[in-house]
Scaffold this active site. Structure first.
Site, PDB file in Angstrom:
ATOM      1  N   ASP A 322       0.797  -1.228   0.000  1.00 51.47           N
ATOM      2  CA  ASP A 322       0.000   0.000   0.000  1.00 51.47           C
ATOM      3  C   ASP A 322       0.830   1.279   0.000  1.00 51.47           C
ATOM      4  O   ASP A 322       0.367   2.303  -0.499  1.00 51.47           O
ATOM      5  CB  ASP A 322      -0.973  -0.005   1.185  1.00 51.47           C
ATOM      6  CG  ASP A 322      -2.155  -0.943   0.940  1.00 51.47           C
ATOM      7  OD1 ASP A 322      -2.402  -1.291  -0.231  1.00 51.47           O
ATOM      8  OD2 ASP A 322      -2.834  -1.330   1.903  1.00 51.47           O
ATOM      9  N   TYR A 410     -10.075  -0.574   2.660  1.00 47.47           N
ATOM     10  CA  TYR A 410      -9.566  -0.630   4.032  1.00 47.47           C
ATOM     11  C   TYR A 410      -9.232   0.745   4.565  1.00 47.47           C
ATOM     12  O   TYR A 410      -8.668   1.565   3.859  1.00 47.47           O
ATOM     13  CB  TYR A 410      -8.287  -1.468   4.075  1.00 47.47           C
ATOM     14  CG  TYR A 410      -8.455  -2.758   4.837  1.00 47.47           C
ATOM     15  CD1 TYR A 410      -8.435  -2.761   6.229  1.00 47.47           C
ATOM     16  CD2 TYR A 410      -8.634  -3.960   4.187  1.00 47.47           C
ATOM     17  CE1 TYR A 410      -8.594  -3.940   6.942  1.00 47.47           C
ATOM     18  CE2 TYR A 410      -8.793  -5.147   4.885  1.00 47.47           C
ATOM     19  CZ  TYR A 410      -8.774  -5.122   6.265  1.00 47.47           C
ATOM     20  OH  TYR A 410      -8.938  -6.285   6.953  1.00 47.47           O
TER      21      TYR A 410
END
Lengths: 674, 674
Positions: A322, A410
């Site tokens: 990420d 998320y």
């Protein structure tokens, strides 16, 4: 007390400046300040002038501070009234299908270095190219047909981007995969996937270069997926009572430019599009020595590895990084007052360069607040002295710096918490929405094979996955020359004559001399780890240090030679220590998208350098294995984890012994106690 | 919403009763209520009448509720308007050098059983006998001589009691060791020991039966040991800003007798002199099912094992069991408003029987407060849908029940934290004062041998030790018949054709069928553990359960056959599961002082009973290895640890999806924001 406050006095009147944007050139205060909006514009102009191409052909993938060499920063710190070290930016651009690393001198306003990167992997993705990619299917006939044939309306379809990873291909082009969802009757798109359609987009050409419509699965229904209070129907609950934090004297911290000071702490806080918050030069005031003492030169979340554990054709590649792929800072969201942060929080903005290089604001990207969680800093009730009783209690307060990064589904809550006791606690909260795979089954009894996750609702498998957050800590424990020590608890036979006890343990501390000694999988043996300054000792002779107190420990479960795990090999150990090297910043390497794993912490560490009495960096991986459960659906209650860096003979005695509890707040007219 | 609130309505007006003492007979509300002061007096009268001896010869070592059999309690719960099950007390007394276990029927006002305990070990110590023991040296000539010969004044000496443990002796008498300190110039006695004097006191005779003056060591000086703010000299710091928690609607919880209800939780809270807080019948309201569902029948800190790791003659025996020897409730202290608990806390009293049986009050033994720590219950920012943005954030609030137990030098902060998400978090804070051994050395360079701790100041070795807190959880997950399951993450080869990834992990869940299967050392393998109700499944078919999420894990390091470790064998595993058995309450056995380790959880578990689909008990040990550091001196900043019990497919979906954030509190006249 006067002498203690003196170092803070100059900051006292700066409190009203915190809502300013980052300083522009003339107001630069610190060599580690993030680039200001004016500096982003300057970089944009200089680079565009150097490459007079049509703009759409030159994209800024990363722009950030090219931090000055550490000796320059340290020299400046000793004489902070002198001129700042030369101010430079690093710009990583794509131009004519090539990646350029460009260093710009911002004072001289010129490019001082431009290198074409020829290795494996690609830079950070931009928001703009992802937005463009997810629009492509809507004009792509086979996709329109696939949607029609499923009986869905194209106007209900929303697509999202997925990095593709690397699976041994010798040559690669810069591509993304696109998968789609329906937003019909619910905004919770991630739990309503349109399974089986595979779209590959080439980013440099911005066109679809691969397409497949392989299988069909029932799209999970909208019912039960909505999460907006404005749309949900009663009954609501449980009901929570309201509260306000009242600080009649205002917050106890001061913000001066990017420097934050609170209680006995001061540190520099910067925003970076790749890693989010960067905390630098964290120092703590030693009341006895009457000086600030350095604990950390620089710390941040270096990488976040999220491999999903479904080996099927549409899922196997989902092994995300990420920070290096999507940007933890780029994915940061504006924090909502009163809910993301308590009522006593103060907010700061952050800036990054858009794909065209122009400065872009994320408002309220950080919040800073004093946490009054009802904890006890220290206490003792003494009732062992006949006819005398004493009770001394100090309530605890800490300072929290928070950012939330929402990488697609998320939401990661990142907390840096500073305590007056000298502890730095790193906290992570995982919330947001699960990634769901649509299946035809509605009940576990219909599941014959492994479905790689949990059936959280009809037709909805929430796929199992991991989260590994790898932190970078360039600790400088009261100086740059530090060592990494391991303290083992060793069981010993009792040999004292006449003593009937058989065993005891003793603490044996060992300095780990090279990188290979310092690769640690935690949890197997009772070891403690610390960074110490071997050149400085306390009065009784203990080396000055800081301990690592791990939280719950997780390690990877994939084969170490599997491609995603090679790329994420920096998670193979929970702890690594490397000598400081300015270029070794990101555990997964500089170019993580489609990387081959040839530029990771695991590779650097193989040089097995000496780490004794050197400027060293501690890398710590906080891991979570997530087998989802129904409570995580349709929105995950926060799962928290964290760890602590805690003084270990850093101070001669408790640094909070002479803390006074703050006086009570008289509030006769605005509160009611039962 | 109305229907959700209905079950709470009857509690609504009870909020003003929380400052009441425990109910007397006529007001008894619940079969698990602690004994009331009137009931303690009744026990005292009945027992004294039954044994008409001079009072000083009969001592009450333990008096508490003899809890009704579980089926009776559960039957009553189904019809709570009916008569309470027969109310009984358990009194453990010493009489003529014997231990009696007496059961008293409080309704019939008579002794219904009296057994003399003939096994190994002795009951809880009383405060009074410890107070008497520490007075004995002051009239004991050899001790007076020892003090004089050290150049100390007897009037400065304070003594303390230490349990002696068991080291294989076949016969034992009921003794304590006494060691002494100086209080001259500082009340911090524990860091100023008078080393080398060994005093043994026989408790039944209350006289000194052993004495030695073996060695001398410099008494550490007073300088730097004081901790009272009123005595310390400036400069003070760091300065913390003041705050008030303002809840204009009052606290959000209700206290009705011993029942506490808050948000979606309700539970019963009792005080016990041995274990402190007992939480019973914790149930959570299921908004979808519109009913309360049981999570736990009963939970408490069953034992606390604290072995010190110095094998020398004056220290080897220091292997304390704080619940079974000293009483975690007996050692509980009155909490200080505003510092031990935040300004929004409510306090409750506790009662125990003094040595003569009379009821004794500990005021403010519990505090209960809503924790507003600035955490986020859940959140999501949705920016993946073109032209639409959503942000939903819910701030988290939890309910904390706190007790502090000060066992001599150490202060243990025990928190039970209930979250609307269904989590129960157990927190422990370690603070107070180190146990220090006086030595002649002033600098580590003078230390040649292992000194078994850290030289925290001149002449002061803070001795290494462990803390193992073993919790008892009789979880009843939506019913009493439960199973214990282990979920392992198993690495698999990818076999899907055309998929280039090599591996993934899959979750494999297994029911552990017997006690031997359920002895777990955590941290070595990636396993998750849960208690499930195998008879109830969610709509998609997942078994209803609760997960154990461990915190930092520690295990014993002594030899398993060493005497202290045999007595503390319940710490050999982090997790045990046993079938419910009313008599198996205390992990270290009923009679822990000088126990032989023949009545511990480790012994019970050897029967290897079936635990599948039974009423089962989960035992969890939270451990800390403590190698002290200078920051722990002269007063330890709190070191925190904990773990979590978290719903696992207990609910059909997130139980906090339909929580509304509490409205903001308008406070125009009592706050200032910068």
């Amino acid at each position: 007390m006067a002498s203690y406050l003196k170092p803070l006095l100059s900051l006292l009147f700066s409190i009203f400046f915190f809502s300013l944007a980052s300083p522009i050139d003339a107001e630069l205060q610190h060599p580690l300040d993030s680039l200001s909006p004016a500096e982003f514009t300057l970089v944009q102009n200089i680079v565009n002038k150097s490459y007079p191409t049509p703009h759409h052909n030159l994209t800024f993938q990363y722009v950030g501070l090219n931090e000055p060499d550490k000796p320059l920063v340290l020299a400046w710190l000793s004489h902070p009234t002198t001129k700042l070290p030369p101010r430079q930016a690093l710009a990583i651009i794509r131009l004519n299908k090539q990646t350029h690393e460009i260093i710009i001198d911002l004072s001289k306003r010129q490019v001082i270095s431009d290198e074409v990167y020829e290795g494996s992997g690609y830079p950070l993705l931009t928001n703009e190219e992802q937005s463009a990619a997810i629009e492509l299917p809507f004009t792509y006939e086979p996709f329109i047909e696939s949607i029609k044939s499923r009986g869905l309306n194209l106007s209900d379809v929303v697509c999202s981007t997925f990095t593709v990873g690397w699976y041994g291909e010798e040559k690669s082009r810069r591509v993304l995969k696109v998968q789609c969802f329906t937003k019909k009757d619910s905004v919770n798109i991630y739990v309503r996937p349109i399974e089986g359609i595979a779209i590959v987009v080439a980013l440099d050409e911005m066109k679809i270069v691969g397409y497949g419509d392989r299988l069909r699965a029932t799209v999970p229904k909208a019912e039960g997926t909505e999460y907006r209070a404005s749309v949900l129907k009663p009954p609501f609950g449980p009901k929570l009572s309201r509260v306000a934090m009242v600080q009649p004297d205002g917050p106890g911290f001061k913000i001066n430019g990017h420097m934050i000071s609170w209680a006995n702490w001061e540190f520099h806080l910067a925003f970076d599009v790749r890693v989010g918050p960067i905390v630098s030069l964290a120092s703590i005031y030693d009341l006895e020595k009457q000086e600030f003492r350095r604990v950390m030169y620089r710390g941040y979340t270096s990488e976040l590895f999220v491999p999903y554990q479904d080996p099927s054709e549409d899922w196997f590649f989902k092994t995300f990084f990420d920070c290096g792929e999507f940007g933890f800072g780029l994915s940061a969201v504006s924090l909502e007052p009163l809910t993301d942060c308590p009522s006593n929080a103060v907010f700061l903005d952050g800036y990054y360069a858009a794909q065209d290089g122009s400065p872009t604001n994320i408002s309220n990207v950080f919040c800073i607040f004093e946490r009054h969680a009802g904890e006890i800093m220290w206490r003792h009730t003494e009732s062992g002295i006949p006819n005398e009783t004493y009770r001394e209690v100090r309530s605890d307060v800490s300072l929290v710096v928070r950012m939330v990064s929402t990488v697609g589904n998320y939401d990661y809550i990142l907390d840096w918490e500073f305590k007056p006791s000298g502890s730095i606690k790193l906290g992570v909260g995982l919330t947001g929405i699960l990634e769901v795979k649509a299946v035809n089954q509605t009940h576990t009894t219909q599941i014959k094979d492994d479905e790689h996750g949990t059936l959280v609702a009809e037709n909805s498998i929430a796929v199992s996955h991991d989260h590994f957050l790898t932190y970078y800590f360039d600790l400088d424990i009261d100086g740059t020359a530090n060592s990494f020590v391991r303290t083992g608890l060793v069981t010993k036979h009792v040999t004292e004559p006449g003593v009937p006890r058989k065993s005891y343990w003793t603490a044996v501390t060992e300095t780990l001399k090279t990188e290979s000694n310092a690769r640690i999988r935690l949890g197997r043996e009772p070891f403690d780890f610390a960074i110490v300054n071997p050149n400085k000792k306390t009065k009784p002779g203990n080396p000055i240090g800081y301990r690592l107190i791990p939280g719950s420990v997780s390690s990877p479960v994939m084969f170490p030679d599997d491609y995603p795990q090679v790329r994420g090999a920096f998670t193979n150990y929970n702890v690594w220590v490397t000598p400081y090297n300015k270029s070794e910043k990101w555990a997964g390497g500089k170019y993580v998208d489609q990387s081959h794993g040839d530029d990771t912490l695991a590779v650097w560490s193989q040089r097995n350098r000496n780490i004794e009495n050197k400027d060293i960096v501690l890398w710590y991986t906080l891991g979570f294995h997530h087998v989802p459960c129904q409570e995580d659906y349709p929105m995950m209650p926060t799962l928290s984890g964290g760890f602590e860096l805690r003084p270990l003979n850093f101070f001669e005695r408790s640094p909070v012994l002479k803390v006074l509890s703050p006086p009570p707040v008289p509030l006769p007219n605005c509160t009611r106690r039962p």
